[in-house]
Design a protein around this motif. Structure first.
Motif, PDB file in Angstrom:
ATOM      1  N   GLN A  37     -28.295  64.859  69.603  1.00 53.30           N
ATOM      2  CA  GLN A  37     -29.191  63.911  68.961  1.00 53.30           C
ATOM      3  C   GLN A  37     -29.511  64.058  67.630  1.00 53.30           C
ATOM      4  O   GLN A  37     -29.593  65.227  66.967  1.00 53.30           O
ATOM      5  CB  GLN A  37     -30.528  63.615  69.749  1.00 53.30           C
ATOM      6  N   VAL A  38     -29.045  63.089  66.854  1.00 53.74           N
ATOM      7  CA  VAL A  38     -29.236  63.138  65.284  1.00 53.74           C
ATOM      8  C   VAL A  38     -30.251  62.080  64.881  1.00 53.74           C
ATOM      9  O   VAL A  38     -30.283  60.870  64.923  1.00 53.74           O
ATOM     10  CB  VAL A  38     -27.891  62.708  64.695  1.00 53.74           C
ATOM     11  N   LEU A  39     -31.074  62.755  63.904  1.00 47.72           N
ATOM     12  CA  LEU A  39     -31.940  61.979  63.055  1.00 47.72           C
ATOM     13  C   LEU A  39     -31.731  62.282  61.780  1.00 47.72           C
ATOM     14  O   LEU A  39     -31.759  63.335  60.880  1.00 47.72           O
ATOM     15  CB  LEU A  39     -33.463  62.396  63.437  1.00 47.72           C
ATOM     16  N   SER A  40     -31.300  60.961  60.978  1.00 42.88           N
ATOM     17  CA  SER A  40     -30.721  61.147  59.548  1.00 42.88           C
ATOM     18  C   SER A  40     -31.772  60.335  58.635  1.00 42.88           C
ATOM     19  O   SER A  40     -32.042  59.125  58.940  1.00 42.88           O
ATOM     20  CB  SER A  40     -29.235  60.588  59.609  1.00 42.88           C
ATOM     21  N   PHE A  41     -31.937  61.034  57.498  1.00 43.77           N
ATOM     22  CA  PHE A  41     -32.634  60.338  56.483  1.00 43.77           C
ATOM     23  C   PHE A  41     -31.739  60.036  55.358  1.00 43.77           C
ATOM     24  O   PHE A  41     -32.193  59.536  54.356  1.00 43.77           O
ATOM     25  CB  PHE A  41     -33.647  61.184  56.127  1.00 43.77           C
ATOM     26  N   GLU A  42     -30.366  59.995  55.479  1.00 42.11           N
ATOM     27  CA  GLU A  42     -29.510  59.741  54.570  1.00 42.11           C
ATOM     28  C   GLU A  42     -29.395  58.341  54.363  1.00 42.11           C
ATOM     29  O   GLU A  42     -29.228  57.655  55.497  1.00 42.11           O
ATOM     30  CB  GLU A  42     -28.215  60.281  54.533  1.00 42.11           C
ATOM     31  N   ALA A  43     -29.729  57.635  53.147  1.00 44.63           N
ATOM     32  CA  ALA A  43     -29.791  56.293  53.054  1.00 44.63           C
ATOM     33  C   ALA A  43     -28.305  55.543  53.045  1.00 44.63           C
ATOM     34  O   ALA A  43     -27.426  56.123  52.401  1.00 44.63           O
ATOM     35  CB  ALA A  43     -30.609  55.941  51.800  1.00 44.63           C
ATOM     36  N   SER A  44     -28.293  54.252  53.563  1.00 44.50           N
ATOM     37  CA  SER A  44     -27.173  53.542  53.451  1.00 44.50           C
ATOM     38  C   SER A  44     -26.847  53.036  52.019  1.00 44.50           C
ATOM     39  O   SER A  44     -27.823  53.277  51.249  1.00 44.50           O
ATOM     40  CB  SER A  44     -27.058  52.209  54.418  1.00 44.50           C
ATOM     41  N   SER A  45     -25.965  52.232  51.712  1.00 41.87           N
ATOM     42  CA  SER A  45     -25.629  51.637  50.390  1.00 41.87           C
ATOM     43  C   SER A  45     -26.613  50.377  50.204  1.00 41.87           C
ATOM     44  O   SER A  45     -26.744  49.683  49.221  1.00 41.87           O
ATOM     45  CB  SER A  45     -24.373  51.052  50.439  1.00 41.87           C
ATOM     46  N   ASP A  46     -27.436  49.778  51.266  1.00 43.68           N
ATOM     47  CA  ASP A  46     -28.320  48.770  51.003  1.00 43.68           C
ATOM     48  C   ASP A  46     -29.306  48.982  49.839  1.00 43.68           C
ATOM     49  O   ASP A  46     -29.833  50.214  49.946  1.00 43.68           O
ATOM     50  CB  ASP A  46     -28.970  48.616  52.407  1.00 43.68           C
ATOM     51  N   LYS A  47     -29.558  48.092  49.105  1.00 41.08           N
ATOM     52  CA  LYS A  47     -30.473  48.567  48.151  1.00 41.08           C
ATOM     53  C   LYS A  47     -31.831  47.548  48.113  1.00 41.08           C
ATOM     54  O   LYS A  47     -32.617  47.650  47.196  1.00 41.08           O
ATOM     55  CB  LYS A  47     -29.804  47.933  46.694  1.00 41.08           C
ATOM     56  N   VAL A  48     -32.114  46.890  49.047  1.00 41.42           N
ATOM     57  CA  VAL A  48     -33.315  46.188  49.368  1.00 41.42           C
ATOM     58  C   VAL A  48     -34.312  47.064  49.291  1.00 41.42           C
ATOM     59  O   VAL A  48     -34.498  48.105  50.257  1.00 41.42           O
ATOM     60  CB  VAL A  48     -33.231  45.359  50.814  1.00 41.42           C
ATOM     61  N   ALA A  49     -35.478  46.781  48.474  1.00 42.24           N
ATOM     62  CA  ALA A  49     -36.564  47.628  48.283  1.00 42.24           C
ATOM     63  C   ALA A  49     -36.376  48.879  48.242  1.00 42.24           C
ATOM     64  O   ALA A  49     -37.399  49.936  48.641  1.00 42.24           O
ATOM     65  CB  ALA A  49     -37.799  47.256  49.475  1.00 42.24           C
ATOM     66  N   GLU A  50     -35.328  49.612  47.662  1.00 43.01           N
ATOM     67  CA  GLU A  50     -34.790  51.051  47.564  1.00 43.01           C
ATOM     68  C   GLU A  50     -35.905  51.899  46.703  1.00 43.01           C
ATOM     69  O   GLU A  50     -36.240  52.783  47.075  1.00 43.01           O
ATOM     70  CB  GLU A  50     -33.554  51.379  47.161  1.00 43.01           C
ATOM     71  N   GLU A  51     -36.580  51.183  45.857  1.00 45.81           N
ATOM     72  CA  GLU A  51     -37.304  51.760  44.944  1.00 45.81           C
ATOM     73  C   GLU A  51     -38.673  52.182  45.907  1.00 45.81           C
ATOM     74  O   GLU A  51     -39.344  53.141  45.350  1.00 45.81           O
ATOM     75  CB  GLU A  51     -37.849  50.817  43.749  1.00 45.81           C
ATOM     76  N   TYR A  52     -39.012  51.676  47.063  1.00 48.26           N
ATOM     77  CA  TYR A  52     -40.239  51.948  47.594  1.00 48.26           C
ATOM     78  C   TYR A  52     -39.778  53.079  48.702  1.00 48.26           C
ATOM     79  O   TYR A  52     -40.460  53.907  49.072  1.00 48.26           O
ATOM     80  CB  TYR A  52     -40.702  50.595  48.315  1.00 48.26           C
ATOM     81  N   TYR A  53     -38.423  52.549  49.319  1.00 51.12           N
ATOM     82  CA  TYR A  53     -38.056  53.561  50.722  1.00 51.12           C
ATOM     83  C   TYR A  53     -37.271  54.995  50.484  1.00 51.12           C
ATOM     84  O   TYR A  53     -36.937  55.381  51.092  1.00 51.12           O
ATOM     85  CB  TYR A  53     -37.520  52.621  51.509  1.00 51.12           C
ATOM     86  N   CYS A  54     -36.662  54.848  49.118  1.00 54.25           N
ATOM     87  CA  CYS A  54     -35.572  56.113  48.829  1.00 54.25           C
ATOM     88  C   CYS A  54     -35.932  56.780  47.626  1.00 54.25           C
ATOM     89  O   CYS A  54     -36.774  56.439  46.566  1.00 54.25           O
ATOM     90  CB  CYS A  54     -34.398  55.278  48.726  1.00 54.25           C
ATOM     91  N   THR A  55     -35.551  58.032  47.410  1.00 54.94           N
ATOM     92  CA  THR A  55     -35.558  58.787  46.161  1.00 54.94           C
ATOM     93  C   THR A  55     -34.133  59.456  46.361  1.00 54.94           C
ATOM     94  O   THR A  55     -33.242  59.448  47.379  1.00 54.94           O
ATOM     95  CB  THR A  55     -36.529  59.972  46.661  1.00 54.94           C
ATOM     96  N   THR A  56     -33.885  60.084  44.937  1.00 51.46           N
ATOM     97  CA  THR A  56     -32.561  60.386  44.950  1.00 51.46           C
ATOM     98  C   THR A  56     -32.418  62.098  44.569  1.00 51.46           C
ATOM     99  O   THR A  56     -33.427  62.436  43.490  1.00 51.46           O
ATOM    100  CB  THR A  56     -31.684  59.869  43.887  1.00 51.46           C
ATOM    101  N   ILE A  57     -31.730  63.008  45.579  1.00 49.12           N
ATOM    102  CA  ILE A  57     -31.989  64.489  45.151  1.00 49.12           C
ATOM    103  C   ILE A  57     -30.514  64.677  44.884  1.00 49.12           C
ATOM    104  O   ILE A  57     -29.546  64.518  45.839  1.00 49.12           O
ATOM    105  CB  ILE A  57     -32.686  65.242  46.113  1.00 49.12           C
ATOM    106  N   ASN A  58     -30.143  65.350  43.598  1.00 45.86           N
ATOM    107  CA  ASN A  58     -28.696  65.528  43.483  1.00 45.86           C
ATOM    108  C   ASN A  58     -27.632  64.585  43.853  1.00 45.86           C
ATOM    109  O   ASN A  58     -26.696  65.098  44.653  1.00 45.86           O
ATOM    110  CB  ASN A  58     -28.770  67.091  43.998  1.00 45.86           C
TER     111      ASN A  58
END
Length: 209
Positions: free
Chosen positions: A17-38
């Motif tokens: 079972q895999v729970l992934s938090f790696e974001a897709s290339s979708d950019k919709v509202a990414e400033e709210y839902y995503c952060t970038t680390i390295n």
């Protein structure tokens, strides 16, 4: 932050079972839902949904089991790890379970893997990324009830500290939790232990007071 958590042979999960938090290339509202680390775009939020009795709670219990293995040393080597395998298959219920977490502490990526049965941690590895390539912090194997720990080439512990870590790590507990009982500083383990201790909250269940 968690990048990915996966596990197999635990409670209702027979296969990986895999729970992934790696974001897709979708950019919709990414400033709210995503952060970038390295250069890795990571989701800030995950939602589990599905029918009743479909295994959602067991994903949370797997995370909580992993957390407890990382921070809770055992009193003696007779205590159970409290691991529960997939019980609806005669072969699987005699096998070990495997848990793997890929995560960031600050901007340093780590991969931590534990293989466990009801009585012992059978295998355990911790790697981190001081640069682009991974470096091993330690690998561990339990043979005949005795823990054997191999440190990575970049790790600087003196002989007394290595022996203390070896002696403290009982067969039924993780190296990370054993480090909590040691009277020396191991920076690569210190940050990982504190990550689980201070940033992971225990699971909240209906019976939680």
């Amino acid at each position: 932050m968690i990048l990915e958590f996966k596990f197999r042979n635990f409670r209702s999960a027979k296969d990986w079972q895999v729970l992934s938090f790696e974001a897709s290339s979708d950019k919709v509202a990414e400033e709210y839902y995503c952060t970038t680390i390295n250069d890795t775009k990571v989701l800030k939020l995950g939602i589990l949904y599905g029918a009743n009795a479909s295994g959602k709670t067991n994903v949370l219990l797997a995370l909580d089991f992993f957390r407890r293995m990382a921070i809770s040393p055992k009193i003696n080597k007779t205590q159970s790890t409290q691991f529960i395998p997939f019980l609806l298959d005669d072969a699987m219920k005699r096998e070990s379970g495997v848990f793997e977490l890929t995560f960031f502490v600050g901007d340093v990526k780590h991969i931590y893997t534990i293989e466990v049965d009801n009585s012992a941690v059978l295998k355990e590895t911790l790697k981190y990324y001081p640069g682009k390539q991974p470096a091993e912090v330690f690998s561990r194997e339990t043979i005949g009830g005795i823990t054997h720990i191999q440190l990575g080439s970049k790790i600087k512990l003196n002989a007394a500290e290595q022996e203390k870590l070896q002696v403290n790590t009982l067969s039924n507990m993780s190296v990370v939790s054993a480090y909590a009982t040691a009277n020396f500083i191991f920076p690569e383990l210190e940050r990982v232990y504190n990550y689980f201790l201070k940033q992971w909250l225990p699971i909240l269940l209906p019976q939680t007071e």
